[in-house]
Design an enzyme around this catalytic site. Structure first.
Site, PDB file in Angstrom:
ATOM      1  N   HIS A 226     -95.558 145.107  61.173  1.00  0.00           N
ATOM      2  CA  HIS A 226     -94.960 146.343  60.638  1.00  0.00           C
ATOM      3  C   HIS A 226     -94.988 147.373  61.770  1.00  0.00           C
ATOM      4  CE1 HIS A 226     -93.723 149.300  57.843  1.00  0.00           C
ATOM      5  NE2 HIS A 226     -94.814 149.476  57.131  1.00  0.00           N
ATOM      6  N   HIS A 265     -85.847 141.481  61.230  1.00  0.00           N
ATOM      7  CA  HIS A 265     -86.128 142.449  60.165  1.00  0.00           C
ATOM      8  C   HIS A 265     -86.043 141.753  58.818  1.00  0.00           C
ATOM      9  CE1 HIS A 265     -86.061 146.151  57.843  1.00  0.00           C
ATOM     10  NE2 HIS A 265     -86.583 146.701  58.924  1.00  0.00           N
ATOM     11  N   ASP A 321     -88.392 149.368  66.641  1.00  0.00           N
ATOM     12  CA  ASP A 321     -89.548 149.370  67.533  1.00  0.00           C
ATOM     13  C   ASP A 321     -89.210 148.943  68.955  1.00  0.00           C
ATOM     14  OD1 ASP A 321     -91.438 150.202  65.616  1.00  0.00           O
ATOM     15  OD2 ASP A 321     -91.368 148.212  64.727  1.00  0.00           O
TER      16      ASP A 321
HETATM   17  N1  COA Z   1     -89.263 136.489  67.252  1.00  0.00           N
HETATM   18  C1  COA Z   1     -89.031 135.168  67.182  1.00  0.00           C
HETATM   19  N2  COA Z   1     -88.577 134.551  66.061  1.00  0.00           N
HETATM   20  C2  COA Z   1     -88.363 135.339  64.989  1.00  0.00           C
HETATM   21  C3  COA Z   1     -88.557 136.723  65.002  1.00  0.00           C
HETATM   22  C4  COA Z   1     -89.023 137.284  66.195  1.00  0.00           C
HETATM   23  N3  COA Z   1     -89.262 138.611  66.275  1.00  0.00           N
HETATM   24  N4  COA Z   1     -88.251 137.220  63.791  1.00  0.00           N
HETATM   25  C5  COA Z   1     -87.875 136.197  63.032  1.00  0.00           C
HETATM   26  N5  COA Z   1     -87.948 135.040  63.737  1.00  0.00           N
HETATM   27  C6  COA Z   1     -87.633 133.710  63.281  1.00  0.00           C
HETATM   28  C7  COA Z   1     -88.620 133.337  62.179  1.00  0.00           C
HETATM   29  O1  COA Z   1     -89.801 132.760  62.737  1.00  0.00           O
HETATM   30  C8  COA Z   1     -87.813 132.358  61.375  1.00  0.00           C
HETATM   31  O2  COA Z   1     -87.822 131.122  62.040  1.00  0.00           O
HETATM   32  P1  COA Z   1     -87.856 129.736  61.181  1.00  0.00           P
HETATM   33  O3  COA Z   1     -86.620 129.779  60.343  1.00  0.00           O
HETATM   34  O4  COA Z   1     -87.852 128.688  62.241  1.00  0.00           O
HETATM   35  O5  COA Z   1     -89.112 129.800  60.393  1.00  0.00           O
HETATM   36  C9  COA Z   1     -86.407 132.921  61.453  1.00  0.00           C
HETATM   37  O6  COA Z   1     -86.376 133.731  62.628  1.00  0.00           O
HETATM   38  C10 COA Z   1     -85.990 133.753  60.273  1.00  0.00           C
HETATM   39  O7  COA Z   1     -86.928 134.757  60.075  1.00  0.00           O
HETATM   40  P2  COA Z   1     -86.718 135.766  58.895  1.00  0.00           P
HETATM   41  O8  COA Z   1     -86.833 135.047  57.572  1.00  0.00           O
HETATM   42  O9  COA Z   1     -85.473 136.523  59.134  1.00  0.00           O
HETATM   43  O10 COA Z   1     -87.950 136.750  59.090  1.00  0.00           O
HETATM   44  P3  COA Z   1     -88.825 137.483  57.983  1.00  0.00           P
HETATM   45  O11 COA Z   1     -87.960 138.253  57.068  1.00  0.00           O
HETATM   46  O12 COA Z   1     -89.790 136.559  57.352  1.00  0.00           O
HETATM   47  O13 COA Z   1     -89.677 138.452  58.898  1.00  0.00           O
HETATM   48  C11 COA Z   1     -90.224 140.142  60.384  1.00  0.00           C
HETATM   49  C12 COA Z   1     -89.246 139.683  59.309  1.00  0.00           C
HETATM   50  C13 COA Z   1     -89.918 141.579  60.744  1.00  0.00           C
HETATM   51  C14 COA Z   1     -91.651 140.068  59.827  1.00  0.00           C
HETATM   52  C15 COA Z   1     -90.074 139.229  61.608  1.00  0.00           C
HETATM   53  O14 COA Z   1     -88.758 139.312  62.090  1.00  0.00           O
HETATM   54  C16 COA Z   1     -91.074 139.562  62.687  1.00  0.00           C
HETATM   55  O15 COA Z   1     -92.237 139.165  62.608  1.00  0.00           O
HETATM   56  N6  COA Z   1     -90.648 140.343  63.739  1.00  0.00           N
HETATM   57  C17 COA Z   1     -91.548 140.730  64.792  1.00  0.00           C
HETATM   58  C18 COA Z   1     -92.414 141.903  64.367  1.00  0.00           C
HETATM   59  C19 COA Z   1     -91.646 143.188  64.313  1.00  0.00           C
HETATM   60  O16 COA Z   1     -90.887 143.525  65.198  1.00  0.00           O
HETATM   61  N7  COA Z   1     -91.900 143.935  63.235  1.00  0.00           N
HETATM   62  C20 COA Z   1     -91.278 145.222  63.017  1.00  0.00           C
HETATM   63  C21 COA Z   1     -90.332 145.142  61.862  1.00  0.00           C
HETATM   64  S1  COA Z   1     -89.413 146.637  61.674  1.00  0.00           S
END
Ligand code: COA
Length: 380
Positions: A226, A265, A321
């Protein structure tokens, strides 16, 4: 027995109505009380946006003057709170200091269980005013510098930058730095049922007090999935070190199924609506501060964004971010303070949601599906 419909992470679950903001992932838009956030960042001050979030309408000149006056009058923190901050370890995370400080302030509110809107707004106003003073105090004590008392005349961002940096080279004396910082405050202010806001609403839903709801929200925002992501963005960039290594670094992360912070996201799948405004502000800041080796971060930013987009099946894009991390770095903040800066802004959204929760409350209490051992009995 039919399988329960479990949505891990409440993904896709609509938990309630809200009139505070609207995120439309299809059109990549974010509206605060109906206004597109990029228009607010272009034309309004952060204080106007705070007023909008709490009252539903932008203030007229008199309303704004009263609101700003109320905020400025609340900027001081008492000697006891300064002592509490000084008592905390200098190597603890600054979010822990913030969480403790808010909790401390709550202990001094005899009416804390009041769910009256005016009282909740007063908690929000006190924190909007005092959080910058608390963060600046913590920054300076870690650097062995003297406390700078808040100004009663400067605007929100100018006052904060001055309390942190205080000297002649301070960003507080550079109007474009103040403007860039103010934009981050507006863009971070509100984002519907994100994890920390939902935490605040969950705590409020038990009829607990506003201070507790905000203390809990700070704990939720700290996490790297987050708010903590803005710190990790810059740690990643420092680790990469050289733009020529950025592509390979990202590809390795993806190959190892590791997260690249500042990308992806839960709601936006076609790009975060706040990114274009923040990216422009970051690149402008970088151009104005060549002395901070800023072009290196811009180059790295572009290569990472391109690599992540082109090498993921879902074309992962940056979230807010990603540009705000290096922007805060260029402004001169220590990396571990990036998430506390986010708190200084998001206090506005949290307060609006706590008020909304109390206005039409229902205890937030989901169900779980049990998958532990079958019933058994103690054998003694
Ligand atoms: N880096 C690498 N891979 C990523 C990623 C990232 N930042 N964000 C998503 N993915 C991958 C996931 O691992 C998933 O892979 P899989 O299908 O092989 O399991 C795929 O993309 C789809 O992910 P998704 O379902 O869209 O993500 P989510 O909704 O569960 O999670 C977040 C959303 C924000 C938690 C996730 O994108 C993340 O952890 N981002 C990094 C942290 C961050 O920047 N947080 C601030 C948010 S505003």
């Amino acid at each position: 027995m039919t399988e329960p419909d479990i949505r891990k992470g409440l993904n896709g679950v609509v938990a309630d109505y809200t009139a505070v903001s609207k995120v439309n992932p299809e059109t990549n838009s974010l509206l605060y009380r109906g206004y597109p956030v990029q228009e607010l960042a272009e034309h309004c001050t952060f204080e106007e946006v705070a007023y909008l979030l709490w009252n539903g309408e932008l203030p007229n000149a008199q309303e704004l003057a009263d609101f700003r006056g109320g905020c400025m009058a609340n900027r001081d923190i008492d000697e006891e709170l300064i002592q509490v901050i000084n008592f905390l370890p200098k190597d603890c995370h600054p979010m822990d200091v913030l969480r403790t400080a808010v909790s401390y302030l709550g202990t001094h509110d005899p009416e804390k269980f009041t769910t009256d809107v005016a009282h909740l707004q007063s908690i929000g106003r006190q924190l909007l005013a005092k959080l910058p003073t608390i963060v600046a105090t913590d920054i300076r004590r870690r650097q062995g510098k003297e406390y700078i008392a808040p100004s009663k005349e400067k605007g929100f961002s100018e006052n904060f930058l001055w309390m942190v940096f205080g000297d002649e080279k301070s960003p507080a004396n550079i109007p474009s730095d103040i403007e860039a910082f103010e934009k981050t405050m507006i863009l971070y202010a509100e984002h519907s049922f994100n994890a920390s806001t939902f935490t605040a609403r969950t705590i409020a839903s038990t009829m607990s007090d506003g201070w507790s709801a905000i203390t809990g929200a700070i704990g939720a925002l700290k996490g790297p999935l987050h708010g903590g992501a803005n710190e990790f963005v810059m740690h990643h960039m420092e680790e990469i070190g050289d733009p020529a290594k950025a592509e390979e670094w990202c590809l390795n992360k993806l190959k190892n199924k590791e997260l690249v912070m500042g990308f992806g996201h839960r709601v936006y799948k076609k790009g975060d609506s706040r990114v274009p405004t923040m990216e422009a502000a970051f690149k402008k800041l970088a151009a104005e501060h060549p002395e901070k080796d800023s072009q290196k971060w811009v180059e790295m930013y572009d290569i990472m964004a391109k690599t992540m987009y082109e090498n993921t099946s879902i074309n992962i894009r940056p979230n807010l971010d990603f540009p705000s991390g290096p922007a805060y770095y260029i402004l001169g903040f220590d990396i571990e303070f990036f998430t506390p800066l986010f708190v200084m802004s998001r206090i506005t959204g949290w307060t609006a949601h706590i008020i909304e929760q109390f206005e039409n409350n229902s205890l937030i209490r989901p169900l779980s599906a049990y998958n532990g051992p079958d019933e058994r009995h103690v054998e003694k």
